[in-house]
Design an enzyme around this catalytic site. Structure first.
Site, PDB file in Angstrom:
ATOM      1  N   ASP A  80       0.798  -1.243   0.000  1.00 40.19           N
ATOM      2  CA  ASP A  80       0.000   0.000   0.000  1.00 40.19           C
ATOM      3  C   ASP A  80       0.824   1.283   0.000  1.00 40.19           C
ATOM      4  O   ASP A  80       0.549   2.204   0.783  1.00 40.19           O
ATOM      5  CB  ASP A  80      -0.978  -0.017   1.191  1.00 40.19           C
ATOM      6  CG  ASP A  80      -2.012  -1.120   1.087  1.00 40.19           C
ATOM      7  OD1 ASP A  80      -1.915  -1.939   0.158  1.00 40.19           O
ATOM      8  OD2 ASP A  80      -2.923  -1.173   1.946  1.00 40.19           O
ATOM      9  N   LYS A 119      -6.969  -4.872  -3.509  1.00 42.34           N
ATOM     10  CA  LYS A 119      -7.757  -5.439  -2.413  1.00 42.34           C
ATOM     11  C   LYS A 119      -8.706  -4.393  -1.872  1.00 42.34           C
ATOM     12  O   LYS A 119      -8.523  -3.195  -2.126  1.00 42.34           O
ATOM     13  CB  LYS A 119      -6.825  -5.915  -1.299  1.00 42.34           C
ATOM     14  CG  LYS A 119      -6.024  -4.779  -0.696  1.00 42.34           C
ATOM     15  CD  LYS A 119      -4.924  -5.272   0.209  1.00 42.34           C
ATOM     16  CE  LYS A 119      -4.139  -4.133   0.806  1.00 42.34           C
ATOM     17  NZ  LYS A 119      -4.914  -3.214   1.639  1.00 42.34           N
ATOM     18  N   CYS A 141      -2.367  -3.100   7.386  1.00 36.57           N
ATOM     19  CA  CYS A 141      -2.178  -3.916   6.191  1.00 36.57           C
ATOM     20  C   CYS A 141      -0.857  -4.689   6.183  1.00 36.57           C
ATOM     21  O   CYS A 141      -0.807  -5.825   5.707  1.00 36.57           O
ATOM     22  CB  CYS A 141      -2.326  -3.048   4.950  1.00 36.57           C
ATOM     23  SG  CYS A 141      -4.042  -2.480   4.781  1.00 36.57           S
TER      24      CYS A 141
HETATM   25  C1  VGL Z   1      -4.928   0.484   5.539  1.00 41.29           C
HETATM   26  C2  VGL Z   1      -6.569   1.313   6.903  1.00 41.29           C
HETATM   27  C3  VGL Z   1      -7.490   1.232   5.888  1.00 41.29           C
HETATM   28  C4  VGL Z   1      -3.495   0.088   5.370  1.00 41.29           C
HETATM   29  C5  VGL Z   1      -5.839   0.379   4.505  1.00 41.29           C
HETATM   30  O1  VGL Z   1      -2.971   0.142   4.231  1.00 41.29           O
HETATM   31  O2  VGL Z   1      -2.861  -0.253   6.388  1.00 41.29           O
HETATM   32  N1  VGL Z   1      -5.298   0.937   6.732  1.00 41.29           N
HETATM   33  N2  VGL Z   1      -7.113   0.772   4.691  1.00 41.29           N
END
Ligand code: VGL
Ligand code: ZN
Length: 215
Positions: free
Chosen positions: A8, A106, A151
């Protein structure tokens, strides 16, 4: 066969983005520096449809940080972030992308969140990342990115669960720390589950020793 999973590394998760991880931008130089040590590099991308159930704005009277039920699971609610097709959802411009073989998206199902790059939070559907790595003979997985306590943690725990020798590149991660200590607890939880906690400057040595698929 070793793989680096970049978790991410998207505009919305760095300062200035919609769900900024404090000092999240600091992991990019680490991500860029270590890629050349790996046989395979893949990335994950949080990729929500508008109105996703993890957004506080999708629930009447809720605000970010509140908790609700989503898909039968406890769900922390977030600001609107990483909406499909928006700039915030794009991988960071400064991230070196030439070696990324594939990006696994995702969080596309509005009715359940997906922190891990492998499965949604209910382990109901796979993204394909696990099969992809297995098919390529991957034995060792190294994880870095954002956020340590969400994540990154769930991706590393699923990698362990799938039987990969799993490592966390700790200086290549930053966390949200919604409650102070969350990051520390996340690292401890990964360690207890069998994740090896390493630093990026150890990688040349570690990958040299484990390389060649000999163990
Ligand atoms: C994430 C919160 C919501 C992450 C993704 O990448 O850790 N955290 N969506
Ligand atoms: Zn998300």
């Amino acid at each position: 066969m070793n793989t680096l999973i970049l978790v991410d590394l998207q505009n919305d998760f760095v300062p200035g983005g919609a769900l900024p991880v404090p000092r999240g931008d600091e992991v990019v130089p680490v991500a860029n520096r270590v890629q050349s040590f790996f046989d395979l590099v893949v990335a994950t991308q949080d990729w929500h449809p508008p109105g996703h159930g993890s957004f506080a704005a999708s629930h009447h009277g809720k605000k970010p940080g509140d908790v609700t039920l989503l898909g039968g699971l406890e769900q922390v609610l977030w600001p609107v972030h990483c909406v499909q097709g928006t700039r915030g959802a794009e991988l960071l411009e400064v991230l070196e992308k030439r070696r990324i073989a594939r990006v696994f998206r995702k969080g596309t199902d509005p009715a359940i969140d997906s922190y891990s790059g492998f499965f949604d939070n209910g382990h109901r559907r796979a993204t394909g990342l696990g099969d992809y790595l297995r098919e390529r003979g991957v034995t060792d997985v190294f994880v870095l990115g954002l956020a340590t306590d969400y994540c990154v943690k769930l991706t590393a725990l699923d990698a362990i669960g799938l039987g990969f020798r799993t490592h966390l590149v700790e200086d290549g991660c930053r966390g949200v720390d919604l409650r102070p200590g969350d990051v520390e607890r996340a690292v401890e939880e990964m360690r207890r589950a069998g994740v090896r906690i390493v630093r990026s400057d150890e990688l040349p040595h570690l990958l040299g020793a484990a390389g060649g698929g000999s163990r």
